[in-house]
Every structure is written in structure tokens, then in C-alpha cells.
Design a protein around this motif. Structure first.
Motif, mmCIF file in Angstrom:
data_model
loop_
_atom_site.group_PDB
_atom_site.id
_atom_site.type_symbol
_atom_site.label_atom_id
_atom_site.label_comp_id
_atom_site.label_asym_id
_atom_site.label_seq_id
_atom_site.Cartn_x
_atom_site.Cartn_y
_atom_site.Cartn_z
ATOM 1 N N UNK A 98 0.864 -2.384 -14.587
ATOM 2 C CA UNK A 98 1.145 -2.212 -16.175
ATOM 3 C C UNK A 98 0.876 -3.724 -16.654
ATOM 4 N N UNK A 99 0.716 -3.511 -17.750
ATOM 5 C CA UNK A 99 0.498 -5.124 -18.432
ATOM 6 C C UNK A 99 1.948 -6.151 -18.232
ATOM 7 N N UNK A 100 1.766 -7.234 -18.047
ATOM 8 C CA UNK A 100 3.034 -8.194 -17.897
ATOM 9 C C UNK A 100 3.777 -7.608 -16.826
ATOM 10 N N UNK A 101 3.239 -7.093 -15.748
ATOM 11 C CA UNK A 101 3.879 -6.544 -14.575
ATOM 12 C C UNK A 101 3.745 -7.459 -13.361
ATOM 13 N N UNK A 102 4.641 -7.969 -12.695
ATOM 14 C CA UNK A 102 4.501 -8.733 -11.613
ATOM 15 C C UNK A 102 4.671 -8.092 -10.279
ATOM 16 N N UNK A 103 3.575 -7.802 -9.546
ATOM 17 C CA UNK A 103 3.671 -6.994 -8.494
ATOM 18 C C UNK A 103 3.399 -7.715 -6.972
ATOM 19 N N UNK A 104 4.431 -7.659 -6.194
ATOM 20 C CA UNK A 104 4.211 -8.478 -4.923
ATOM 21 C C UNK A 104 3.693 -7.516 -3.824
ATOM 22 N N UNK A 105 2.575 -7.601 -3.134
ATOM 23 C CA UNK A 105 2.122 -6.983 -2.082
ATOM 24 C C UNK A 105 2.439 -7.507 -0.788
ATOM 25 N N UNK A 106 3.064 -6.887 0.388
ATOM 26 C CA UNK A 106 3.469 -7.415 1.350
ATOM 27 C C UNK A 106 2.736 -6.496 2.796
ATOM 28 N N UNK A 107 2.871 -6.986 3.879
ATOM 29 C CA UNK A 107 2.339 -6.149 4.903
ATOM 30 C C UNK A 107 1.733 -7.255 5.989
ATOM 31 N N UNK A 108 1.714 -6.710 7.235
ATOM 32 C CA UNK A 108 1.337 -7.495 8.410
ATOM 33 C C UNK A 108 -0.072 -8.132 8.117
ATOM 34 N N UNK A 110 1.816 -2.642 2.463
ATOM 35 C CA UNK A 110 0.304 -2.079 2.917
ATOM 36 C C UNK A 110 0.506 -2.116 4.427
ATOM 37 N N UNK A 111 -0.255 -1.174 5.233
ATOM 38 C CA UNK A 111 -0.083 -1.227 6.792
ATOM 39 C C UNK A 111 -1.467 -0.786 7.371
ATOM 40 N N UNK A 112 -2.413 -1.230 7.893
ATOM 41 C CA UNK A 112 -3.666 -0.824 8.162
ATOM 42 C C UNK A 112 -4.608 -0.460 7.327
ATOM 43 N N UNK A 113 -4.434 -1.018 6.060
ATOM 44 C CA UNK A 113 -5.291 -0.756 5.108
ATOM 45 C C UNK A 113 -5.045 0.521 4.175
ATOM 46 N N UNK A 114 -3.536 1.168 4.443
ATOM 47 C CA UNK A 114 -2.982 2.049 3.704
ATOM 48 C C UNK A 114 -1.690 1.796 3.118
ATOM 49 N N UNK A 115 -1.497 2.364 2.017
ATOM 50 C CA UNK A 115 0.009 2.272 1.285
ATOM 51 C C UNK A 115 0.967 2.795 2.150
ATOM 52 N N UNK A 116 1.933 2.093 2.811
ATOM 53 C CA UNK A 116 3.100 2.607 3.515
ATOM 54 C C UNK A 116 4.291 3.029 2.445
ATOM 55 N N UNK A 117 4.543 2.327 1.729
ATOM 56 C CA UNK A 117 5.705 2.543 0.650
ATOM 57 C C UNK A 117 5.729 1.678 -0.539
ATOM 58 N N UNK A 118 6.103 2.231 -1.640
ATOM 59 C CA UNK A 118 6.246 1.200 -2.825
ATOM 60 C C UNK A 118 7.963 1.315 -3.071
ATOM 61 N N UNK A 119 8.601 0.365 -3.683
ATOM 62 C CA UNK A 119 9.683 0.389 -4.214
ATOM 63 C C UNK A 119 10.413 -0.735 -4.782
ATOM 64 N N UNK A 127 14.807 -1.401 -1.715
ATOM 65 C CA UNK A 127 14.068 -0.108 -1.176
ATOM 66 C C UNK A 127 13.467 -0.533 0.053
ATOM 67 N N UNK A 128 12.558 -1.484 -0.127
ATOM 68 C CA UNK A 128 11.632 -1.671 0.923
ATOM 69 C C UNK A 128 12.121 -2.583 2.197
ATOM 70 N N UNK A 129 13.176 -3.519 1.859
ATOM 71 C CA UNK A 129 13.929 -4.054 2.834
ATOM 72 C C UNK A 129 14.890 -3.230 3.659
ATOM 73 N N UNK A 130 15.247 -2.163 3.186
ATOM 74 C CA UNK A 130 16.026 -1.362 4.059
ATOM 75 C C UNK A 130 15.309 -0.093 4.517
ATOM 76 N N UNK A 131 13.954 0.135 4.321
ATOM 77 C CA UNK A 131 13.131 1.043 4.815
ATOM 78 C C UNK A 131 12.789 0.786 6.316
ATOM 79 N N UNK A 132 13.160 1.756 7.074
ATOM 80 C CA UNK A 132 12.818 1.818 8.467
ATOM 81 C C UNK A 132 11.519 1.467 8.743
#
Length: 251
Positions: A26-36, A216-225, A229-234
Motif C-alpha cells: 500500500x502507499x506509505x507502507x513500510x514492509x520488511x522482507x526477511x529470509x535466509x 521468503x524461503x527458496x524463492x517462495x513466500x513462506x509466511x506474512x504477518x 507472528x513471524x517471530x513465533x512461527x515454527x
């Protein structure tokens, strides 16, 4: 919608680097992307800014299809990219680096007779204050600290008036104080720009991730949140966060 991606895929040498069915910002959204490492994060930014051509897929910026456009054309539409390593002109002053980045005619004739207007000078000083470099405007850029060079490059991108900023690992190599200042700068910039940040430092991610985090993991979306949420996602812990328990324990 500022940015929308559908069925984006690219392979290098038969190895799939990215396979992303959907992504939106969205406009004015700050999104962080993480992954190995090797998750496709930088490849994703390369596709958005036109450096890499995907095998399939669509990218829409402000409802306009931008696949097939050149890097220059995409930048003119309002997408600015800051790479991990600063690429400032080390022999020029901070002021001159910012001046060269400003939006203006850059043909030979215009450059020969160019004189910065009061409005442009004010804009440069405004950006310099925002990035914390007002006191070093007359300093040679090559003499700046690593963190200051990163802020200068962010300022260079901001002066191009982008609607979307693509920022690759801004906290890499910074001190704790510089990292915190960078986070606050990005949060302030998100009041006027959409921002996508790639980052590995989880403390820094926690600081700036006020909305969704994409994993992201291996080029694919693993999860968003959310960060929690992501810190506690197994799944995230197993593929990424679990590789650095020290970061998790210190949060």
C-alpha cells in the motif's frame, strides 16, 4: 495499491531463484522482507527496479504494468533503489552528491549553465537535515563513516522524489547507535513513501516492522504477518530464525 505482483518467477541456470504468486504494498507502507541467504530477496528487488527480467509474471506500479521497461524508465516513474553497499561519489562533498541527485535536466547544455535555485538549495538542506548530515554538508563524502554514507545514499534516493523506496540491508556494518538512527529515519520516510526493506538484523526488524513482515524461503513466500507472528512461527524458526538463536534470545 502502490505495488502489485502476480505469478512472478525467474530461474538462473536452471535453478529457480524466485516463484512468487502474489505480493502487494500500500502507499506509505513500510514492509520488511526477511529470509535466509538465497531466498530470492534481492532478486525480487532487482525485478521491481528493472535490473532483472523475470521469466513470467506481472508487476504493477500505481496500476501501470512495468515489466519490460528499462531501469531508467522505472526510476522516472517513481521507484528508487538503495543497494547494500553505498555508491556515493567519494571525491565530492556531501552537498554536491545531493545536488547531483536532485531532479533536474541533465543534458550537456543544461549542465553547463546550471545554477541551483533557492528552492533546490532549500530542498537539499531539508533532506540533509532529515538524514542527519547538515553539519557535514561541506565534508568530502569519502571521509564519512559507514553509517553516514548509508544515510547519504538514502538522501540521494529521496531527492529523486520516489513514491517507492527499495532498501537493501541498510543496517549492515552499522554500530548500534547508527542502526537505531537508520530505523527512525526509515519510519519517518514511510510517512511520505512506500518502502520495502530487506534486512537480517532482527532487532532492527523489530524496530521498523510496524505492519506486515514477509518471509521468503527458496524463492517462495513462506509466511506474512506481524513481527510477533513471524517471530513465533515454527516454520520461520526452522528455516531462518533458528539459525541465529542469539538474535532471538536478545529480543
Amino acid at each position: 495499491m502502490l505495488l502489485s505482483v502476480n505469478n512472478l518467477a525467474v530461474s538462473f541456470g536452471g535453478v529457480q531463484a524466485l516463484s512468487l504468486s502474489h505480493f502487494s504494498l500500500q502507499p506509505q507502507e513500510l514492509r520488511v522482507i526477511i529470509g535466509p541467504n538465497g531466498a530470492g530477496k534481492s532478486t525480487f528487488l532487482d525485478i521491481i527496479c528493472g535490473r532483472t527480467k523475470p521469466d513470467t509474471g506481472e508487476v504493477y506500479f500505481n496500476d501501470r504494468a512495468i515489466m519490460g521497461m528499462t531501469e531508467v524508465s522505472i526510476a522516472r516513474l517513481g521507484i528508487g533503489r538503495k543497494f547494500q553497499q553505498p555508491s556515493v561519489f567519494p571525491g565530492l562533498t556531501v552537498y554536491d552528491n545531493l545536488l547531483l541527485a536532485a531532479k533536474m535536466k541533465k543534458d550537456i547544455l543544461s549542465s553547463l549553465f546550471f545554477k541551483p535555485s533557492q528552492l533546490l538549495k532549500a530542498r537539499i538542506h531539508e533532506v540533509a537535515e532529515k538524514i542527519g548530515l547538515t553539519k557535514v554538508l561541506s565534508s568530502i563524502a569519502g571521509a564519512l563513516s559507514h553509517g553516514q554514507k548509508q544515510w547519504l545514499e538514502i538522501g540521494i534516493v529521496v531527492l529523486q522524489d520516489p513514491k517507492l523506496l527499495l532498501i537493501d540491508e541498510p543496517a549492515a556494518g552499522m554500530s548500534d547507535e547508527e542502526t537505531y538512527k537508520t530505523g527512525e529515519l526509515l519510519l519517518e520516510l514511510s510517512n511520505n513513501h512506500g518502502i520495502i526493506v530487506i534486512e537480517h538484523d532482527m532487532k532492527f526488524v523489530q524496530q521498523i516492522a510496524r505492519e506486515r513482515v514477509t518471509v521468503l524461503e527458496r524463492g517462495k513466500l513462506l509466511v506474512e504477518g506481524s513481527f510477533n507472528d513471524i517471530r513465533n512461527d515454527q516454520r520461520v524458526i526452522d528455516c531462518y530464525l533458528g539459525r541465529n538463536n542469539t538474535q532471538l534470545e536478545n529480543l
